[in-house]
Write a protein that holds these residues in place. Sequence first.
Motif, PDB file in Angstrom:
ATOM      1  N   ILE A  20       0.836  -1.204   0.000  1.00 27.43           N
ATOM      2  CA  ILE A  20       0.000   0.000   0.000  1.00 27.43           C
ATOM      3  C   ILE A  20       0.869   1.252   0.000  1.00 27.43           C
ATOM      4  CG2 ILE A  20      -1.681   1.327   1.346  1.00 27.43           C
ATOM      5  CD1 ILE A  20      -2.728  -1.468   2.350  1.00 27.43           C
ATOM      6  N   PHE A  21       1.909   1.262   0.826  1.00 24.79           N
ATOM      7  CA  PHE A  21       2.800   2.430   0.859  1.00 24.79           C
ATOM      8  C   PHE A  21       3.507   2.619  -0.483  1.00 24.79           C
ATOM      9  CE2 PHE A  21       2.323   2.360   5.458  1.00 24.79           C
ATOM     10  CZ  PHE A  21       2.430   3.704   5.789  1.00 24.79           C
ATOM     11  N   LEU A  22       3.978   1.535  -1.076  1.00 25.32           N
ATOM     12  CA  LEU A  22       4.643   1.645  -2.374  1.00 25.32           C
ATOM     13  C   LEU A  22       3.678   2.161  -3.431  1.00 25.32           C
ATOM     14  CD1 LEU A  22       6.794  -1.620  -2.440  1.00 25.32           C
ATOM     15  CD2 LEU A  22       7.634   0.725  -2.216  1.00 25.32           C
ATOM     16  N   LYS A  23       2.450   1.683  -3.403  1.00 24.90           N
ATOM     17  CA  LYS A  23       1.457   2.142  -4.382  1.00 24.90           C
ATOM     18  C   LYS A  23       1.182   3.639  -4.206  1.00 24.90           C
ATOM     19  CE  LYS A  23      -1.364   1.188  -7.782  1.00 24.90           C
ATOM     20  NZ  LYS A  23      -2.458   0.194  -7.696  1.00 24.90           N
ATOM     21  N   MET A  24       1.105   4.083  -2.961  1.00 23.11           N
ATOM     22  CA  MET A  24       0.859   5.506  -2.711  1.00 23.11           C
ATOM     23  C   MET A  24       2.013   6.372  -3.202  1.00 23.11           C
ATOM     24  SD  MET A  24      -1.173   5.825   0.948  1.00 23.11           S
ATOM     25  CE  MET A  24       0.166   5.213   1.966  1.00 23.11           C
ATOM     26  N   LYS A  25       3.206   5.777  -3.322  1.00 19.04           N
ATOM     27  CA  LYS A  25       4.378   6.531  -3.776  1.00 19.04           C
ATOM     28  C   LYS A  25       4.678   6.343  -5.257  1.00 19.04           C
ATOM     29  CE  LYS A  25       5.102   8.786  -0.205  1.00 19.04           C
ATOM     30  NZ  LYS A  25       4.914  10.252  -0.283  1.00 19.04           N
ATOM     31  N   GLY A  26       3.771   5.692  -5.990  1.00 18.67           N
ATOM     32  CA  GLY A  26       3.911   5.630  -7.435  1.00 18.67           C
ATOM     33  C   GLY A  26       4.485   4.348  -7.993  1.00 18.67           C
ATOM     34  N   LEU A  57      -0.699   6.542   8.500  1.00 13.06           N
ATOM     35  CA  LEU A  57      -0.394   7.216   7.239  1.00 13.06           C
ATOM     36  C   LEU A  57      -1.204   6.645   6.076  1.00 13.06           C
ATOM     37  CD1 LEU A  57       3.491   7.486   7.598  1.00 13.06           C
ATOM     38  CD2 LEU A  57       1.772   9.212   8.160  1.00 13.06           C
ATOM     39  N   ILE A  58      -1.891   5.534   6.313  1.00  9.18           N
ATOM     40  CA  ILE A  58      -2.802   4.960   5.305  1.00  9.18           C
ATOM     41  C   ILE A  58      -4.193   5.490   5.619  1.00  9.18           C
ATOM     42  CG2 ILE A  58      -3.787   2.861   4.322  1.00  9.18           C
ATOM     43  CD1 ILE A  58      -1.256   1.386   5.207  1.00  9.18           C
ATOM     44  N   PRO A  59      -4.759   6.345   4.782  1.00  7.47           N
ATOM     45  CA  PRO A  59      -6.031   7.009   5.108  1.00  7.47           C
ATOM     46  C   PRO A  59      -7.132   6.022   5.487  1.00  7.47           C
ATOM     47  CG  PRO A  59      -5.042   8.014   3.174  1.00  7.47           C
ATOM     48  CD  PRO A  59      -4.209   6.808   3.496  1.00  7.47           C
ATOM     49  N   GLY A  60      -7.744   6.257   6.666  1.00  4.74           N
ATOM     50  CA  GLY A  60      -8.907   5.498   7.096  1.00  4.74           C
ATOM     51  C   GLY A  60      -8.636   4.139   7.687  1.00  4.74           C
ATOM     52  N   LEU A  61      -7.391   3.647   7.630  1.00  4.52           N
ATOM     53  CA  LEU A  61      -7.125   2.276   8.065  1.00  4.52           C
ATOM     54  C   LEU A  61      -7.364   2.093   9.560  1.00  4.52           C
ATOM     55  CD1 LEU A  61      -6.118  -0.584   7.332  1.00  4.52           C
ATOM     56  CD2 LEU A  61      -3.818   0.192   7.907  1.00  4.52           C
ATOM     57  N   ALA A 118      -5.550  -3.506   0.620  1.00  2.00           N
ATOM     58  CA  ALA A 118      -4.654  -3.617  -0.536  1.00  2.00           C
ATOM     59  C   ALA A 118      -5.455  -3.723  -1.835  1.00  2.00           C
ATOM     60  CB  ALA A 118      -3.736  -4.835  -0.370  1.00  2.00           C
ATOM     61  N   ARG A 119      -6.535  -4.470  -1.803  1.00  2.65           N
ATOM     62  CA  ARG A 119      -7.368  -4.597  -3.005  1.00  2.65           C
ATOM     63  C   ARG A 119      -8.015  -3.276  -3.385  1.00  2.65           C
ATOM     64  NH1 ARG A 119      -9.899 -10.347  -1.019  1.00  2.65           N
ATOM     65  NH2 ARG A 119      -8.316 -11.702  -1.956  1.00  2.65           N
ATOM     66  N   GLN A 120      -8.350  -2.473  -2.385  1.00  2.00           N
ATOM     67  CA  GLN A 120      -8.915  -1.148  -2.661  1.00  2.00           C
ATOM     68  C   GLN A 120      -7.914  -0.250  -3.381  1.00  2.00           C
ATOM     69  OE1 GLN A 120     -10.343   0.359   1.107  1.00  2.00           O
ATOM     70  NE2 GLN A 120     -11.714  -1.378   1.400  1.00  2.00           N
ATOM     71  N   VAL A 125      -2.969  -9.644  -5.309  1.00  2.00           N
ATOM     72  CA  VAL A 125      -2.397 -10.659  -4.426  1.00  2.00           C
ATOM     73  C   VAL A 125      -2.574 -12.005  -5.112  1.00  2.00           C
ATOM     74  CG1 VAL A 125      -2.429 -11.726  -2.146  1.00  2.00           C
ATOM     75  CG2 VAL A 125      -2.993  -9.298  -2.384  1.00  2.00           C
ATOM     76  N   ILE A 126      -1.473 -12.666  -5.415  1.00  2.00           N
ATOM     77  CA  ILE A 126      -1.522 -13.951  -6.120  1.00  2.00           C
ATOM     78  C   ILE A 126      -1.170 -15.054  -5.123  1.00  2.00           C
ATOM     79  CG2 ILE A 126      -0.576 -15.320  -8.004  1.00  2.00           C
ATOM     80  CD1 ILE A 126      -0.076 -12.765  -9.517  1.00  2.00           C
ATOM     81  N   TRP A 127      -2.152 -15.897  -4.834  1.00  2.00           N
ATOM     82  CA  TRP A 127      -2.007 -16.947  -3.835  1.00  2.00           C
ATOM     83  C   TRP A 127      -1.454 -18.224  -4.474  1.00  2.00           C
ATOM     84  CZ3 TRP A 127      -2.972 -15.114   0.971  1.00  2.00           C
ATOM     85  CH2 TRP A 127      -3.791 -13.980   1.080  1.00  2.00           C
ATOM     86  N   GLY A 128      -0.942 -19.103  -3.658  1.00  2.00           N
ATOM     87  CA  GLY A 128      -0.492 -20.403  -4.124  1.00  2.00           C
ATOM     88  C   GLY A 128       0.780 -20.362  -4.947  1.00  2.00           C
TER      89      GLY A 128
END
Length: 405
Positions: A20-26, A57-61, A118-120, A125-128
């Motif tokens: 989530i943090f990496l996604k927020m940073k591009g 720092l993750i909004p609403g979490l 994370a899905r939001q 996320v790839i399982w298995g």
Amino acid sequence: MSGTKVIIVGAGIAGPVLAIFLKMKGYSPIIYERLPGPSEAGLSFILQPNGLRVLSLIPGLIDNIPGHAPHRQIHCSSLDSTEEILVDDDLSPMVQLFGFPLIGVRRTEFHRLLIETARQYDIEVIWGHQAVDFEQTGDGVRVGFANETSDMASFVVGCDGLHSNTRTALFGREKANFTGLVQVGDVCHRPHPLYREKHLFINNYGDGRHMVAYPVSPDKYSWAITTRELEAKEDWRSQSTKEQDEIRRGSLSNWGFAAGELVRTGEKITKYGLYDRPELESWFRGRVVLLGDAAHPTSPHLGQGANQAFVDVYHLVRLLNKHNPSAFQPSTEVLAQVFQEYQDLRLAQTTELVKAARKRGEVRVVSGVDACRRRNELVKGIFSDEGLRKAGAELLSGPFTESEL
């Protein structure tokens, strides 16, 4: 998928937060997890102010965390037919002192929240997919999986926990040494009024045993008892019906301060052996770096495991943002600088915490009335020692005053 691709190995507690943090940073993170889906293993843990500060720092979490804050912390002793309060500490000033309380959470419920969050953020996320091989090139890493598939990314972060394949691939297989300590635990759905009405965070000390218990919801308590036993497996394995009955009817069932009632009413008691691993001298190799339990596995006696993983996340992303603010494809030299600064900052700190957690476990679980009385006096002294209180306050005040993200 846009942005620099990052593979995160492990969809446990640390992996989704990092993503989530990496996604927020591009960046464009993708998470691979060896398990086929979210696990029901594990009991609970305490989110402490330093970990919550990062999560804020993750909004609403934080507003959606499915947990409960204890009101008081009690350290008590049930020894030689005598019950004694060793420490009675009001936890309400924590918010004023540190900005956040303690929050007890069930691992499965908190993990579910992280995966959904994370899905939001459109993080896949790839399982298995069990990562087994890391082939590094000049500008990326190809990760091979046990099912003979592979994927490529600019760099890889191993967040795959205590049994980290990433760590093994980088630094070889290590011997895990049994500490002699075993935990059994459960979540109680109908706790004694002593717990339910006063919302207590309890440390209960006995002869050859220690219990920690805290609320994870208004009507549920998590508990774990540490004892010295023969070697047990290193997984939170539910006991058979016969094994659970033996625990419910055993010596733990008569423990004072209502601890015995938690044991007697256990519905799905699990057991877990505690093991030590050697501290690493390095956390990265080329474009692959470790984070959380993969880097610094710890015993649970300080309750800082997940919280320190979140501190790792903050500093790793902060340094990526500092040295690669565009989030474009980083050179090997830039990554080396980021990973080295991250390691220099965190390795020594976490090594000391791992040692402190190990020592606390040894101090808590002693046998013989005289040794237990000495331990009880030591517990009292910890809470009156200004140096230790100051160190604890410094830990909980981290990892930042004002975020650099």
